[in-house]
Write a protein that holds these residues in place. Structure first.
Motif, PDB file in Angstrom:
ATOM      1  N   LYS A   1       6.223   2.470   3.284  1.00  0.00           N
ATOM      2  CA  LYS A   1       7.403   3.315   3.050  1.00  0.00           C
ATOM      3  C   LYS A   1       7.967   3.827   4.366  1.00  0.00           C
ATOM      4  N   THR A   2       7.071   4.254   5.265  1.00  0.00           N
ATOM      5  CA  THR A   2       7.530   4.723   6.579  1.00  0.00           C
ATOM      6  C   THR A   2       8.094   3.567   7.394  1.00  0.00           C
ATOM      7  N   LEU A   3       7.485   2.393   7.302  1.00  0.00           N
ATOM      8  CA  LEU A   3       8.021   1.230   8.015  1.00  0.00           C
ATOM      9  C   LEU A   3       9.444   0.931   7.565  1.00  0.00           C
ATOM     10  N   LYS A   4       9.697   1.030   6.275  1.00  0.00           N
ATOM     11  CA  LYS A   4      11.032   0.739   5.756  1.00  0.00           C
ATOM     12  C   LYS A   4      12.038   1.815   6.157  1.00  0.00           C
ATOM     13  N   ARG A   5      11.586   3.068   6.234  1.00  0.00           N
ATOM     14  CA  ARG A   5      12.489   4.159   6.603  1.00  0.00           C
ATOM     15  C   ARG A   5      12.858   4.124   8.078  1.00  0.00           C
ATOM     16  N   ARG A   6      11.942   3.654   8.904  1.00  0.00           N
ATOM     17  CA  ARG A   6      12.142   3.712  10.355  1.00  0.00           C
ATOM     18  C   ARG A   6      12.032   2.304  10.934  1.00  0.00           C
ATOM     19  N   ARG A   7      12.955   1.484  10.559  1.00  0.00           N
ATOM     20  CA  ARG A   7      12.931   0.059  10.920  1.00  0.00           C
ATOM     21  C   ARG A   7      13.222  -0.143  12.407  1.00  0.00           C
ATOM     22  N   LYS A   8      12.583  -1.158  12.967  1.00  0.00           N
ATOM     23  CA  LYS A   8      12.775  -1.477  14.380  1.00  0.00           C
ATOM     24  C   LYS A   8      12.830  -2.995  14.571  1.00  0.00           C
ATOM     25  N   LYS A   9      13.103  -3.413  15.809  1.00  0.00           N
ATOM     26  CA  LYS A   9      13.127  -4.828  16.140  1.00  0.00           C
ATOM     27  C   LYS A   9      11.770  -5.231  16.717  1.00  0.00           C
ATOM     28  N   VAL A  10      11.312  -6.405  16.335  1.00  0.00           N
ATOM     29  CA  VAL A  10      10.010  -6.870  16.797  1.00  0.00           C
ATOM     30  C   VAL A  10      10.023  -8.384  16.954  1.00  0.00           C
ATOM     31  N   VAL A  11       9.280  -8.879  17.957  1.00  0.00           N
ATOM     32  CA  VAL A  11       9.083 -10.315  18.132  1.00  0.00           C
ATOM     33  C   VAL A  11       7.601 -10.609  17.870  1.00  0.00           C
ATOM     34  N   VAL A  12       7.341 -11.640  17.082  1.00  0.00           N
ATOM     35  CA  VAL A  12       5.975 -11.998  16.721  1.00  0.00           C
ATOM     36  C   VAL A  12       5.690 -13.437  17.147  1.00  0.00           C
ATOM     37  N   ASP A  13       4.590 -13.646  17.860  1.00  0.00           N
ATOM     38  CA  ASP A  13       4.132 -14.992  18.199  1.00  0.00           C
ATOM     39  C   ASP A  13       2.983 -15.339  17.250  1.00  0.00           C
ATOM     40  N   LEU A  14       3.243 -16.255  16.323  1.00  0.00           N
ATOM     41  CA  LEU A  14       2.247 -16.647  15.331  1.00  0.00           C
ATOM     42  C   LEU A  14       1.283 -17.711  15.858  1.00  0.00           C
ATOM     43  N   MET A  15       1.544 -18.208  17.059  1.00  0.00           N
ATOM     44  CA  MET A  15       0.663 -19.146  17.758  1.00  0.00           C
ATOM     45  C   MET A  15       0.246 -20.355  16.923  1.00  0.00           C
ATOM     46  N   PHE A  16       1.177 -20.854  16.098  1.00  0.00           N
ATOM     47  CA  PHE A  16       0.945 -22.069  15.300  1.00  0.00           C
ATOM     48  C   PHE A  16      -0.237 -21.901  14.340  1.00  0.00           C
ATOM     49  N   GLY A  17      -0.545 -20.666  13.988  1.00  0.00           N
ATOM     50  CA  GLY A  17      -1.757 -20.417  13.230  1.00  0.00           C
ATOM     51  C   GLY A  17      -1.549 -19.952  11.807  1.00  0.00           C
ATOM     52  N   THR A  18      -2.609 -19.385  11.259  1.00  0.00           N
ATOM     53  CA  THR A  18      -2.649 -19.009   9.850  1.00  0.00           C
ATOM     54  C   THR A  18      -1.863 -17.745   9.537  1.00  0.00           C
ATOM     55  N   GLY A  19      -1.463 -16.998  10.566  1.00  0.00           N
ATOM     56  CA  GLY A  19      -0.766 -15.733  10.329  1.00  0.00           C
ATOM     57  C   GLY A  19       0.648 -15.891   9.804  1.00  0.00           C
ATOM     58  N   ARG A  20       1.209 -17.119   9.873  1.00  0.00           N
ATOM     59  CA  ARG A  20       2.575 -17.318   9.381  1.00  0.00           C
ATOM     60  C   ARG A  20       2.593 -17.113   7.856  1.00  0.00           C
ATOM     61  N   GLY A  21       3.627 -16.440   7.400  1.00  0.00           N
ATOM     62  CA  GLY A  21       3.710 -16.132   5.979  1.00  0.00           C
ATOM     63  C   GLY A  21       2.943 -14.878   5.611  1.00  0.00           C
ATOM     64  N   TYR A  22       2.243 -14.315   6.569  1.00  0.00           N
ATOM     65  CA  TYR A  22       1.513 -13.066   6.366  1.00  0.00           C
ATOM     66  C   TYR A  22       2.163 -11.938   7.171  1.00  0.00           C
ATOM     67  N   LEU A  23       1.907 -11.876   8.467  1.00  0.00           N
ATOM     68  CA  LEU A  23       2.465 -10.797   9.290  1.00  0.00           C
ATOM     69  C   LEU A  23       3.987 -10.822   9.282  1.00  0.00           C
ATOM     70  N   ASP A  24       4.576 -11.998   9.489  1.00  0.00           N
ATOM     71  CA  ASP A  24       6.035 -12.089   9.517  1.00  0.00           C
ATOM     72  C   ASP A  24       6.638 -11.731   8.164  1.00  0.00           C
ATOM     73  N   ALA A  25       6.018 -12.185   7.080  1.00  0.00           N
ATOM     74  CA  ALA A  25       6.539 -11.897   5.743  1.00  0.00           C
ATOM     75  C   ALA A  25       6.486 -10.410   5.426  1.00  0.00           C
ATOM     76  N   LEU A  26       5.397  -9.747   5.802  1.00  0.00           N
ATOM     77  CA  LEU A  26       5.252  -8.315   5.525  1.00  0.00           C
ATOM     78  C   LEU A  26       6.256  -7.492   6.323  1.00  0.00           C
ATOM     79  N   LEU A  27       6.553  -7.912   7.547  1.00  0.00           N
ATOM     80  CA  LEU A  27       7.552  -7.196   8.345  1.00  0.00           C
ATOM     81  C   LEU A  27       8.957  -7.409   7.790  1.00  0.00           C
ATOM     82  N   VAL A  28       9.237  -8.621   7.335  1.00  0.00           N
ATOM     83  CA  VAL A  28      10.542  -8.888   6.718  1.00  0.00           C
ATOM     84  C   VAL A  28      10.699  -8.060   5.438  1.00  0.00           C
ATOM     85  N   GLN A  29       9.633  -7.991   4.646  1.00  0.00           N
ATOM     86  CA  GLN A  29       9.663  -7.180   3.432  1.00  0.00           C
ATOM     87  C   GLN A  29       9.879  -5.703   3.749  1.00  0.00           C
ATOM     88  N   SER A  30       9.482  -5.287   4.952  1.00  0.00           N
ATOM     89  CA  SER A  30       9.682  -3.904   5.378  1.00  0.00           C
ATOM     90  C   SER A  30      11.040  -3.700   6.038  1.00  0.00           C
TER      91      SER A  30
END
Length: 470
Positions: A176-205
């Motif tokens: 809820k706080t992430l959605k209220r206080r949105r910011k810009k972020v760059v994420v390096d997923l390093m061709f790994g398993t984090g894609r669809g996880y960290l990036d998806a949760l930030l987009v949802q926020s």
């Protein structure tokens, strides 16, 4: 003697050299037999199997699942490559007997590995690791046909662990706080398993996200997939063009994290751990203790002192941290190599969660991580850390370890006041300074950890360490 040896985080080897289908099959048989003889109390006869994005990862994991099923276990294979913390959570959620994860974590692309997690989701204990190693030796001493079982392909179930993991993070992260206080972020997923996880949760926020390397590449873009300062050049360059609040990175199995502040300063794992403790106690009002490894910064102790939080020190390896997290309320547990977990979560490293908590911290405070660190150090004192990987011959390494075992009277011009041998050799000096030497459990190096209150003193210690091993 079997080539399968578990270090601080599983067994690793070069693909097609020691990490072969024959050896992976041997490990799977050993694990199944060990679990049959030592069934975890209260667990189902079920094993969760997953893998990262490395070469032949799916094939190695499938082979393990088929063998496990042949021993009468339920064998649940993740529907795609999956982060280590996600597999750990699935083990815990489904009351499995354990889990097999085909991953070499942050190692170069020619490496692969196998991690075994216990029924509680934690990395395998030393006792379990030794038991599995012993089984591989026993099986290796008899003809293969005597212990081979039919691979039961029909018994392998494919499942999606993502929804359950996302539900878990919603209990821990203040979205809820992430959605209220949105910011810009760059994420390096390093061709790994984090894609669809960290990036998806930030987009949802509703954060403004720019994601790098969200595709699968077993060669990791011909780079080294470790989220440390040396390999953050591309992420840093993108940050400068975008003018963002944070840069975040994950290793291939998403258990380790990398964090860069808005001004391009790399925030090392020691500082991330201290910041996490500060945030969870000050802003989230969490209670409990903190646990760190012997090689982790004493800045954590300083933050703990601000709030009257008890500090535990363990050997290197998240399995020791995980064991404590299961025995008492631990606000945060972590290590300097980039591993972190928190109260109410799995006793396993989670880089996705660590990154989200850094986003949460800047959202709460409305300040950069660097400014928050300065405020902390104004209260507890400046603490600067460094780690050197010393590449020496096996003979020289043994000579040095023998020398350290005899003790040091001084280091870098300072008298040694205390020696700690919890794991390796840690020498406490004056003014909060210390140096530690430890042989890596997964790589052919001698690690040197250094801590001092000033950059000048840290540089002097670094020179002393390098001259000592020459």
């Amino acid at each position: 003697m079997s080539v399968i040896r578990f270090g601080t985080s599983g067994w690793r080897g070069i693909i097609s050299d020691s990490f072969t289908f024959a050896n992976v099959e041997l490990a799977a048989h050993a694990i199944a037999q060990y679990l049959n003889e030592n069934p975890p109390a209260g667990a189902q006869k079920l094993v969760i199997i997953g893998h990262d994005t490395r070469f032949l990862g799916r094939e190695f994991a499938t082979r393990c699942a088929e063998i496990i099923a042949g021993y009468g276990f339920g064998a649940w294979l993740t529907d795609r490559d999956a982060p280590t913390p996600v597999i750990a959570h699935a083990i815990r959620t489904h009351h499995a007997s354990g889990g097999i994860n085909i991953t070499a974590s942050h190692n170069p692309p020619e490496w692969n590995g196998l991690k075994f997690n216990e029924a509680n989701g934690a990395p395998s204990s030393p006792e379990t690791a030794k038991g599995i190693e012993k089984k591989t030796e026993e099986l290796g001493n008899v003809q293969r046909g005597a212990w081979s079982v039919e691979r039961a392909k029909a018994e392998v179930k494919t499942f999606n662990p993502m929804p359950g993991y996302f539900a878990q993070l919603r209990k821990l992260v203040d979205f809820k706080t992430l959605k209220r206080r949105r910011k810009k972020v760059v994420v390096d997923l390093m061709f790994g398993t984090g894609r669809g996880y960290l990036d998806a949760l930030l987009v949802q926020s509703a954060w403004d996200l720019d994601a790098l390397h969200g595709e699968i590449d077993p060669l990791f873009g011909d780079g080294h997939p470790e989220p440390i300062k040396e390999y953050m050049g591309e992420l840093l360059a993108r940050m400068r063009r975008k003018r963002v609040a944070l840069g975040l990175a994950l290793d291939p199995d998403a258990d380790r994290f990398g964090v860069i502040d808005s001004d391009g300063t790399f925030i090392n794992a020691n500082h991330v751990l201290a910041l996490t403790l500060y945030h969870l106690v000050k802003n989230r009002k969490w209670t409990g203790a903190v646990v760190r490894t012997v090689a982790t910064s004493h800045l954590v102790d300083g933050v703990a002192g601000l709030f009257g939080v008890k500090v535990h020190e363990t050997p290197v390896g998240f399995k020791y941290i995980g064991a404590l997290m299961e025995s008492e309320p631990i606000i945060v547990g972590g290590e300097e190599s980039g591993g972190l977990s928190v109260k109410g979560h799995v006793p396993e490293k989670d880089g996705i969660l660590a990154c989200l908590l850094m986003c949460e911290l800047v959202a709460y405070e409305g300040k950069t991580l660097g400014k928050i660190l300065k405020e902390i150090q104004a209260k507890v004192g400046t603490v600067m850390s460094d780690r050197i990987n010393l590449h020496v011959t096996t003979e020289r390494k043994e000579e040095l370890l023998h020398r350290f075992a005899q003790g040091l009277d001084e280091f870098g011009g300072q008298k040694v006041s205390q020696t700690i041998t919890t794991d390796g050799f840690k020498f406490l000096l004056n003014d909060g300074c210390w140096v530690m030497f430890r042989a890596s459990g997964t790589e052919p190096v001698l690690r040197c950890y250094l801590e001092a209150p000033t950059a000048r003193q840290l540089s002097a210690f670094r020179k002393a360490a390098l001259s000592l091993v020459q």
